[in-house]
Scaffold this motif. Sequence first.
Motif, PDB file in Angstrom:
ATOM      1  N   GLY A   1       0.849  -1.180   0.000  1.00 39.30           N
ATOM      2  CA  GLY A   1       0.000   0.000   0.000  1.00 39.30           C
ATOM      3  C   GLY A   1       0.886   1.232   0.000  1.00 39.30           C
ATOM      4  N   SER A   2       0.415   2.314  -0.545  1.00 41.11           N
ATOM      5  CA  SER A   2       1.253   3.509  -0.685  1.00 41.11           C
ATOM      6  C   SER A   2       1.464   4.225   0.641  1.00 41.11           C
ATOM      7  CB  SER A   2       0.646   4.453  -1.716  1.00 41.11           C
ATOM      8  OG  SER A   2      -0.663   4.790  -1.339  1.00 41.11           O
ATOM      9  N   ASP A   3       0.598   4.000   1.607  1.00 42.17           N
ATOM     10  CA  ASP A   3       0.781   4.567   2.941  1.00 42.17           C
ATOM     11  C   ASP A   3      -0.029   3.712   3.908  1.00 42.17           C
ATOM     12  OD1 ASP A   3      -1.990   5.547   3.074  1.00 42.17           O
ATOM     13  OD2 ASP A   3      -1.326   7.091   1.668  1.00 42.17           O
ATOM     14  N   GLU A   4       0.039   4.056   5.177  1.00 39.11           N
ATOM     15  CA  GLU A   4      -0.628   3.255   6.212  1.00 39.11           C
ATOM     16  C   GLU A   4      -2.148   3.188   6.021  1.00 39.11           C
ATOM     17  OE1 GLU A   4       0.847   1.402   8.626  1.00 39.11           O
ATOM     18  OE2 GLU A   4       2.731   1.956   7.668  1.00 39.11           O
ATOM     19  N   ALA A   5      -2.731   4.205   5.425  1.00 35.19           N
ATOM     20  CA  ALA A   5      -4.184   4.255   5.264  1.00 35.19           C
ATOM     21  C   ALA A   5      -4.659   3.509   4.015  1.00 35.19           C
ATOM     22  CB  ALA A   5      -4.650   5.707   5.210  1.00 35.19           C
ATOM     23  N   THR A   6      -3.721   3.119   3.142  1.00 37.79           N
ATOM     24  CA  THR A   6      -4.085   2.485   1.883  1.00 37.79           C
ATOM     25  C   THR A   6      -3.859   0.980   1.964  1.00 37.79           C
ATOM     26  OG1 THR A   6      -3.367   4.468   0.721  1.00 37.79           O
ATOM     27  CG2 THR A   6      -3.650   2.476  -0.609  1.00 37.79           C
ATOM     28  N   GLU A   7      -4.871   0.238   1.604  1.00 41.00           N
ATOM     29  CA  GLU A   7      -4.728  -1.217   1.550  1.00 41.00           C
ATOM     30  C   GLU A   7      -3.857  -1.600   0.357  1.00 41.00           C
ATOM     31  OE1 GLU A   7      -5.939  -3.933   3.380  1.00 41.00           O
ATOM     32  OE2 GLU A   7      -6.335  -2.362   4.856  1.00 41.00           O
ATOM     33  N   PRO A   8      -2.991  -2.597   0.522  1.00 38.43           N
ATOM     34  CA  PRO A   8      -2.205  -3.042  -0.630  1.00 38.43           C
ATOM     35  C   PRO A   8      -3.112  -3.672  -1.682  1.00 38.43           C
ATOM     36  CG  PRO A   8      -1.907  -4.533   1.222  1.00 38.43           C
ATOM     37  CD  PRO A   8      -2.731  -3.376   1.714  1.00 38.43           C
ATOM     38  N   LEU A   9      -2.675  -3.628  -2.926  1.00 33.95           N
ATOM     39  CA  LEU A   9      -3.467  -4.224  -4.001  1.00 33.95           C
ATOM     40  C   LEU A   9      -3.484  -5.744  -3.920  1.00 33.95           C
ATOM     41  CD1 LEU A   9      -2.391  -1.900  -6.950  1.00 33.95           C
ATOM     42  CD2 LEU A   9      -4.543  -1.864  -5.671  1.00 33.95           C
TER      43      LEU A   9
ATOM     44  N   SER B   1      -6.031 -11.961 -13.577  1.00 33.53           N
ATOM     45  CA  SER B   1      -6.046 -11.392 -14.929  1.00 33.53           C
ATOM     46  C   SER B   1      -5.981  -9.860 -14.947  1.00 33.53           C
ATOM     47  CB  SER B   1      -7.273 -11.879 -15.712  1.00 33.53           C
ATOM     48  OG  SER B   1      -8.457 -11.420 -15.123  1.00 33.53           O
ATOM     49  N   THR B   2      -6.082  -9.231 -13.801  1.00 30.64           N
ATOM     50  CA  THR B   2      -5.992  -7.769 -13.756  1.00 30.64           C
ATOM     51  C   THR B   2      -4.798  -7.342 -12.898  1.00 30.64           C
ATOM     52  OG1 THR B   2      -7.610  -7.695 -11.953  1.00 30.64           O
ATOM     53  CG2 THR B   2      -8.447  -7.378 -14.204  1.00 30.64           C
ATOM     54  N   THR B   3      -4.950  -7.382 -11.602  1.00 29.84           N
ATOM     55  CA  THR B   3      -3.928  -6.866 -10.685  1.00 29.84           C
ATOM     56  C   THR B   3      -2.611  -7.626 -10.797  1.00 29.84           C
ATOM     57  OG1 THR B   3      -5.712  -6.238  -9.173  1.00 29.84           O
ATOM     58  CG2 THR B   3      -3.468  -6.228  -8.290  1.00 29.84           C
ATOM     59  N   VAL B   4      -2.674  -8.953 -10.770  1.00 29.13           N
ATOM     60  CA  VAL B   4      -1.440  -9.741 -10.868  1.00 29.13           C
ATOM     61  C   VAL B   4      -0.789  -9.522 -12.233  1.00 29.13           C
ATOM     62  CG1 VAL B   4      -0.478 -12.077 -10.904  1.00 29.13           C
ATOM     63  CG2 VAL B   4      -2.159 -11.442  -9.147  1.00 29.13           C
ATOM     64  N   TRP B   5      -1.603  -9.487 -13.274  1.00 28.92           N
ATOM     65  CA  TRP B   5      -1.068  -9.254 -14.616  1.00 28.92           C
ATOM     66  C   TRP B   5      -0.386  -7.883 -14.703  1.00 28.92           C
ATOM     67  CZ3 TRP B   5       0.847 -11.395 -18.610  1.00 28.92           C
ATOM     68  CH2 TRP B   5       0.946 -10.726 -19.824  1.00 28.92           C
ATOM     69  N   ASP B   6      -1.005  -6.869 -14.127  1.00 28.88           N
ATOM     70  CA  ASP B   6      -0.404  -5.533 -14.131  1.00 28.88           C
ATOM     71  C   ASP B   6       0.929  -5.530 -13.380  1.00 28.88           C
ATOM     72  OD1 ASP B   6      -2.567  -4.568 -15.572  1.00 28.88           O
ATOM     73  OD2 ASP B   6      -3.552  -3.660 -13.821  1.00 28.88           O
ATOM     74  N   ALA B   7       0.956  -6.184 -12.223  1.00 34.65           N
ATOM     75  CA  ALA B   7       2.200  -6.264 -11.442  1.00 34.65           C
ATOM     76  C   ALA B   7       3.273  -7.014 -12.234  1.00 34.65           C
ATOM     77  CB  ALA B   7       1.939  -6.963 -10.112  1.00 34.65           C
ATOM     78  N   TYR B   8       2.890  -8.103 -12.855  1.00 36.31           N
ATOM     79  CA  TYR B   8       3.832  -8.879 -13.672  1.00 36.31           C
ATOM     80  C   TYR B   8       4.430  -8.005 -14.778  1.00 36.31           C
ATOM     81  CZ  TYR B   8       5.425 -12.181 -17.195  1.00 36.31           C
ATOM     82  OH  TYR B   8       6.168 -12.836 -18.131  1.00 36.31           O
ATOM     83  N   ARG B   9       3.583  -7.275 -15.460  1.00 38.51           N
ATOM     84  CA  ARG B   9       4.070  -6.407 -16.547  1.00 38.51           C
ATOM     85  C   ARG B   9       5.032  -5.349 -16.011  1.00 38.51           C
ATOM     86  NH1 ARG B   9      -1.319  -4.854 -19.240  1.00 38.51           N
ATOM     87  NH2 ARG B   9      -0.389  -2.873 -18.759  1.00 38.51           N
TER      88      ARG B   9
END
Length: 172
Positions: free
Chosen positions: A46-54, A88-96
């Motif tokens: 997550g980008s900060d403490e208030a943001t949940e990780p993707l 197919s979305t988040t993991v794919w984006d991270a992979y790219r």
Amino acid sequence: KHLVALDFQPVLPINNDDESSANMFPEQYSHLESKLLAIHGKYQKGSDEATEPLLAWGGDIPPQALRWFSPYALWTRLSDENAIQTVSTTVWDAYREYVDLYFELMDAVQEDLDDGKLEIIPGEGKNNAVLSGQREYLEYRRINDPARPMLQRLYGKDWAEELIDGVLFPTL
């Protein structure tokens, strides 16, 4: 259930205990390691403490496997009804993003080689730390491949062992 691991997998041992002191890349490429840290933070922390990780943290990595993970590993377990969509979305984006950064690193290394700023010094046998690390990893995976039981169930023991030993993790 889906296990997902994305990483700039280290071949040479690094210190996983203190992320701030872990430098996987040589100094001249530290700007790319900073990019890797940012990508990792976006998906795993997550980008900060208030943001949940993707991607939620997948739990503790088994101690015997820690050697093969960097501090920038994206490691998650997906088991809900949205798992395929997440892959197919988040993991794919991270992979790219990881692959794009890997290519950026390889381009920078090649440019330094071409400009004479970097020299490859081949190591023979036991003196080649990279080759030794690759061999250690392949041996570890041949012995500990988590897909072995599934492959044996689906295709039989002989076929599964030939695939693991000869195709997926061959002896170098």
